[in-house]
Design an enzyme around this catalytic site. Structure first.
Site, PDB file in Angstrom:
ATOM      1  N   LYS A   1     -39.844 -30.826  17.949  1.00  0.00           N
ATOM      2  CA  LYS A   1     -40.099 -31.849  18.429  1.00  0.00           C
ATOM      3  C   LYS A   1     -41.436 -32.317  17.892  1.00  0.00           C
ATOM      4  O   LYS A   1     -41.558 -33.676  17.587  1.00  0.00           O
ATOM      5  CB  LYS A   1     -40.696 -31.394  19.924  1.00  0.00           C
ATOM      6  CG  LYS A   1     -41.487 -32.425  20.759  1.00  0.00           C
ATOM      7  CD  LYS A   1     -42.120 -31.985  22.045  1.00  0.00           C
ATOM      8  CE  LYS A   1     -42.969 -31.241  22.031  1.00  0.00           C
ATOM      9  NZ  LYS A   1     -44.449 -31.623  21.889  1.00  0.00           N
ATOM     10  N   ASN A   2     -42.031 -31.376  17.436  1.00  0.00           N
ATOM     11  CA  ASN A   2     -43.492 -31.869  16.832  1.00  0.00           C
ATOM     12  C   ASN A   2     -43.435 -32.194  15.374  1.00  0.00           C
ATOM     13  O   ASN A   2     -44.343 -32.503  14.545  1.00  0.00           O
ATOM     14  CB  ASN A   2     -44.782 -30.674  16.988  1.00  0.00           C
ATOM     15  CG  ASN A   2     -44.945 -30.504  18.267  1.00  0.00           C
ATOM     16  OD1 ASN A   2     -44.576 -31.281  19.370  1.00  0.00           O
ATOM     17  ND2 ASN A   2     -45.638 -29.623  18.778  1.00  0.00           N
TER      18      ASN A   2
ATOM     19  N   CYS B   1     -54.706 -34.644  28.970  1.00  0.00           N
ATOM     20  CA  CYS B   1     -53.592 -33.987  29.815  1.00  0.00           C
ATOM     21  C   CYS B   1     -54.034 -32.493  30.517  1.00  0.00           C
ATOM     22  O   CYS B   1     -55.263 -32.280  30.290  1.00  0.00           O
ATOM     23  CB  CYS B   1     -52.413 -33.774  28.978  1.00  0.00           C
ATOM     24  SG  CYS B   1     -52.738 -32.587  27.817  1.00  0.00           S
TER      25      CYS B   1
ATOM     26  N   ARG C   1     -58.546 -33.865  24.874  1.00  0.00           N
ATOM     27  CA  ARG C   1     -57.698 -34.383  23.618  1.00  0.00           C
ATOM     28  C   ARG C   1     -58.372 -35.469  23.187  1.00  0.00           C
ATOM     29  O   ARG C   1     -57.843 -36.734  23.302  1.00  0.00           O
ATOM     30  CB  ARG C   1     -56.355 -34.217  23.981  1.00  0.00           C
ATOM     31  CG  ARG C   1     -56.097 -32.941  24.510  1.00  0.00           C
ATOM     32  CD  ARG C   1     -54.596 -32.756  24.992  1.00  0.00           C
ATOM     33  NE  ARG C   1     -53.672 -32.673  23.587  1.00  0.00           N
ATOM     34  CZ  ARG C   1     -52.400 -32.631  23.366  1.00  0.00           C
ATOM     35  NH1 ARG C   1     -51.733 -32.575  24.539  1.00  0.00           N
ATOM     36  NH2 ARG C   1     -51.863 -32.588  22.215  1.00  0.00           N
TER      37      ARG C   1
ATOM     38  N   ASP D   1     -49.095 -23.061  20.982  1.00  0.00           N
ATOM     39  CA  ASP D   1     -48.047 -23.528  21.751  1.00  0.00           C
ATOM     40  C   ASP D   1     -47.143 -22.254  22.210  1.00  0.00           C
ATOM     41  O   ASP D   1     -46.450 -22.430  23.027  1.00  0.00           O
ATOM     42  CB  ASP D   1     -47.124 -24.343  20.982  1.00  0.00           C
ATOM     43  CG  ASP D   1     -47.740 -25.635  20.791  1.00  0.00           C
ATOM     44  OD1 ASP D   1     -47.501 -26.417  19.940  1.00  0.00           O
ATOM     45  OD2 ASP D   1     -48.880 -25.999  21.401  1.00  0.00           O
TER      46      ASP D   1
ATOM     47  N   ARG E   1     -39.507 -31.894  28.050  1.00  0.00           N
ATOM     48  CA  ARG E   1     -40.036 -32.720  27.018  1.00  0.00           C
ATOM     49  C   ARG E   1     -39.902 -31.874  25.640  1.00  0.00           C
ATOM     50  O   ARG E   1     -39.831 -32.452  24.437  1.00  0.00           O
ATOM     51  CB  ARG E   1     -41.760 -32.900  27.337  1.00  0.00           C
ATOM     52  CG  ARG E   1     -42.108 -33.410  28.442  1.00  0.00           C
ATOM     53  CD  ARG E   1     -43.704 -33.626  28.522  1.00  0.00           C
ATOM     54  NE  ARG E   1     -44.220 -34.377  27.555  1.00  0.00           N
ATOM     55  CZ  ARG E   1     -45.454 -34.846  27.254  1.00  0.00           C
ATOM     56  NH1 ARG E   1     -46.322 -34.509  28.432  1.00  0.00           N
ATOM     57  NH2 ARG E   1     -46.040 -35.063  26.398  1.00  0.00           N
TER      58      ARG E   1
HETATM   59  C1  EPZ Z   1     -50.414 -31.137  18.160  1.00  0.00           C
HETATM   60  O1  EPZ Z   1     -51.181 -31.758  19.120  1.00  0.00           O
HETATM   61  C2  EPZ Z   1     -48.933 -30.666  18.936  1.00  0.00           C
HETATM   62  N1  EPZ Z   1     -48.452 -31.807  19.420  1.00  0.00           N
HETATM   63  C3  EPZ Z   1     -49.575 -29.962  19.932  1.00  0.00           C
HETATM   64  O2  EPZ Z   1     -48.249 -29.213  20.507  1.00  0.00           O
HETATM   65  C4  EPZ Z   1     -50.200 -28.595  19.462  1.00  0.00           C
HETATM   66  O3  EPZ Z   1     -50.464 -27.728  20.404  1.00  0.00           O
HETATM   67  C5  EPZ Z   1     -51.185 -29.023  18.714  1.00  0.00           C
HETATM   68  O4  EPZ Z   1     -51.013 -29.972  17.387  1.00  0.00           O
HETATM   69  C6  EPZ Z   1     -52.119 -27.762  17.836  1.00  0.00           C
HETATM   70  O5  EPZ Z   1     -51.330 -27.136  17.228  1.00  0.00           O
HETATM   71  C7  EPZ Z   1     -47.488 -32.496  18.693  1.00  0.00           C
HETATM   72  O6  EPZ Z   1     -47.429 -32.343  17.401  1.00  0.00           O
HETATM   73  C8  EPZ Z   1     -46.954 -33.760  19.140  1.00  0.00           C
HETATM   74  P1  EPZ Z   1     -54.800 -31.110  17.188  1.00  0.00           P
HETATM   75  P2  EPZ Z   1     -52.595 -32.512  18.773  1.00  0.00           P
HETATM   76  O7  EPZ Z   1     -55.168 -32.725  17.037  1.00  0.00           O
HETATM   77  O8  EPZ Z   1     -52.177 -33.371  17.250  1.00  0.00           O
HETATM   78  C9  EPZ Z   1     -59.121 -31.645  19.414  1.00  0.00           C
HETATM   79  C10 EPZ Z   1     -46.784 -28.857  22.508  1.00  0.00           C
HETATM   80  O9  EPZ Z   1     -46.953 -28.034  23.374  1.00  0.00           O
HETATM   81  N2  EPZ Z   1     -59.281 -32.756  18.796  1.00  0.00           N
HETATM   82  O10 EPZ Z   1     -54.500 -30.330  16.155  1.00  0.00           O
HETATM   83  O11 EPZ Z   1     -53.109 -33.350  19.782  1.00  0.00           O
HETATM   84  C11 EPZ Z   1     -58.002 -31.420  20.549  1.00  0.00           C
HETATM   85  O12 EPZ Z   1     -58.788 -31.570  21.690  1.00  0.00           O
HETATM   86  C12 EPZ Z   1     -48.068 -29.591  21.938  1.00  0.00           C
HETATM   87  O13 EPZ Z   1     -45.831 -29.015  21.793  1.00  0.00           O
HETATM   88  C13 EPZ Z   1     -60.410 -33.444  18.842  1.00  0.00           C
HETATM   89  O14 EPZ Z   1     -61.377 -33.087  19.423  1.00  0.00           O
HETATM   90  O15 EPZ Z   1     -53.512 -31.420  18.114  1.00  0.00           O
HETATM   91  C14 EPZ Z   1     -57.782 -30.060  20.644  1.00  0.00           C
HETATM   92  O16 EPZ Z   1     -58.707 -29.078  21.210  1.00  0.00           O
HETATM   93  C15 EPZ Z   1     -49.323 -29.423  22.995  1.00  0.00           C
HETATM   94  N3  EPZ Z   1     -60.581 -34.754  18.281  1.00  0.00           N
HETATM   95  C16 EPZ Z   1     -57.753 -29.592  18.949  1.00  0.00           C
HETATM   96  O17 EPZ Z   1     -58.642 -30.516  18.452  1.00  0.00           O
HETATM   97  C17 EPZ Z   1     -59.538 -35.292  17.358  1.00  0.00           C
HETATM   98  O18 EPZ Z   1     -59.748 -36.630  17.054  1.00  0.00           O
HETATM   99  C18 EPZ Z   1     -56.336 -29.394  18.402  1.00  0.00           C
HETATM  100  O19 EPZ Z   1     -55.785 -30.475  18.459  1.00  0.00           O
HETATM  101  C19 EPZ Z   1     -58.230 -34.651  17.620  1.00  0.00           C
HETATM  102  C20 EPZ Z   1     -58.273 -33.464  18.217  1.00  0.00           C
END
Ligand code: EPZ
Length: 416
Positions: free
Chosen positions: A22-23, A116, A121, A304, A396
């Site tokens: 998915k990701n 969410c 996020r 995850d 999802r």
């Molecule tokens: C991706 O989310 C995945 N989703 C998530 O999977 C996964 O948990 C996550 O990466 C971490 O591996 C998809 O790929 C669609 P991040 P993403 O940006 O890109 C903070 C699942 O269950 N952050 O690495 O949103 C954020 O709030 C989902 O399949 C900021 O503060 O993750 C989080 O605490 C859930 N500012 C941390 O960084 C930003 O601009 C990591 O987020 C971006 C992120």
């Protein structure tokens, strides 16, 4: 409200085939906006989130057709630059359409995605990276209005190796004038698959999978066919379910290298796994040692798999400590597991899990995608029949979950 009804106690046995990731497929569908020629994606899982992303790019001008696990995409023109509000608020991953839209059209309007269940996020690092490439960003009645007169390559040091921000910047840089260097980049396997796809379309991305990604912008891309990598999180969830039920299963379509952190922890817990030509064979007999995990960015233990691993730990012999460092609120499954008799105490960003003999069935609700997987694991091992509500979260990210588990002998029914 539809739910899954599961009667626990049966060891899972047989063979299960993991779907495409998915990701990986979500950013790759967004990246297809970069190209004006036909794109074909193989092993594209039929999931709610994939259908939403397909609708988002369709609203922007793409045609998308599904033929089994093949997605056929063609974006001759981008004839709209505004990602639909109701779709973006449904799925925050839509935010990765910003990079390709900026690259191809020089303009994008997208509502600021909400948080969410697992956290607020924010997208500040996405925006900081796009600004470094020359984008101008305005907030207009809840919409981000992002435009550029021509993106230029830049050297970008990520405050944090954010997966989505790395993807957005990579896709924007793919057509920027000159060279972009992303330092402290995310290293997840899904980042590598996105880079592979961009290069298959004629892009020039080097170093994906390491902390330094080097991108030469190109003027246009050509069509291609790409096979999406297997879903390491789905695979890991099923490996844990087999172990927890004391079963014996061959999990096919797995890249073991993508699951190293989980495999290491499962072996530390005393579970035997064998890598075979076409997958991983796991036989989860006996009682397991409790182990500690701390979620981190790749190649650390994946956030995850934190919830499914916690559910697995409730069956272990001893006390395990789980520390969640990636999201600020990813323990929503704890209360639901406690309703089934689990002994878990939360202390700040850690959860202390005391293994017990057996959980008891109880009505529970999935609060997010991976919490849902944790509740399925718990129900498969619990005494009695568990009803899990909120299964749209599960749909999802887990393709045909009840069909795949029924084929392994699980007593699981979907009640619409
Ligand atoms: C991706 O989310 C995945 N989703 C998530 O999977 C996964 O948990 C996550 O990466 C971490 O591996 C998809 O790929 C669609 P991040 P993403 O940006 O890109 C903070 C699942 O269950 N952050 O690495 O949103 C954020 O709030 C989902 O399949 C900021 O503060 O993750 C989080 O605490 C859930 N500012 C941390 O960084 C930003 O601009 C990591 O987020 C971006 C992120």
């Amino acid at each position: 409200m539809s739910m899954l009804t599961i009667t626990g106690g049966k060891p899972l046995e047989g063979t299960i085939i993991v779907s495409g990731a998915k990701n990986a497929v979500l950013p790759i569908i967004a990246a297809s906006l970069l190209c004006g020629e036909p794109i074909q994606l193989e092993d594209a899982p039929d999931l709610l989130d994939v259908n939403v992303m397909s609708k988002v790019i369709s609203a922007l001008g793409a045609t998308v057709e599904r033929d089994g696990s093949t997605l056929k995409i063609h974006t001759r023109e981008i004839d709209c630059i505004e990602a639909p509000y109701d779709l973006v608020t449904q799925m925050r991953a839509s935010i990765v359409t910003m990079g390709p839209l900026l690259a191809r059209r020089g303009h994008v309007r997208i509502s600021h995605p909400g948080g969410c269940a697992i956290g607020s996020r924010p997208i500040n690092w996405h925006l900081k990276g796009l600004e470094a490439l020359g984008a101008e960003i305005k907030m207009d009645h809840g919409f981000l209005d992002v435009s550029s007169k021509g993106l230029k390559g830049a050297r970008i040091y990520m405050d944090y190796p954010s997966v989505g921000a790395t993807e957005n910047i990579m896709m924007a840089a793919a057509m920027a004038k000159g060279t972009t260097l992303i330092e402290n980049a995310a290293q997840e396997p899904e980042i590598v698959d996105l880079a592979t796809f961009i290069n298959e379309m004629g892009g020039k991305v080097r170093g994906a999978g390491t902390s330094i990604i080097h991108i030469e912008g190109v003027r246009e891309f050509h069509g291609t066919t790409h096979t999406v990598i297997p879903d390491r999180i789905e695979a890991g969830s099923y490996l844990l379910m087999v172990a927890a039920t004391g079963g014996d299963v061959l999990v096919q379509n797995v890249i073991a290298d993508h699951l190293k952190p989980l495999i290491a922890k499962m072996e530390e817990a005393g579970i035997r796994m064998m890598e075979e030509d076409d997958g991983i064979r796991i036989s989860g007999k006996g009682v397991y040692n409790a182990v500690d995990i701390k979620t981190q960015v790749h190649p650390g233990f994946p956030t995850d798999l934190q919830a499914p691993f916690m559910a697995f730990l409730t069956r272990s012999n001893g006390t395990g400590l789980i520390t969640e460092t990636v999201f600020e609120n990813r323990f929503m499954h704890v209360d639901e597991l406690k309703r089934m008799g689990a002994d878990i105490k939360i202390e700040g960003r850690s959860a202390i899990v005391q293994g017990i003999q057996r959980l008891n069935a109880a009505p529970v609700t999935a609060t997010d995608l991976r919490a849902g997987a944790a509740l399925i694991l718990a129900a498969l091992t619990a005494e009695g029949t568990t009803c899990i509500r909120g299964i749209h979260h599960i749909d999802r990210g887990y393709e045909q979950v009840e069909k795949k588990l029924s084929q392994l002998g699980a007593n699981i029914i979907r009640d619409e």
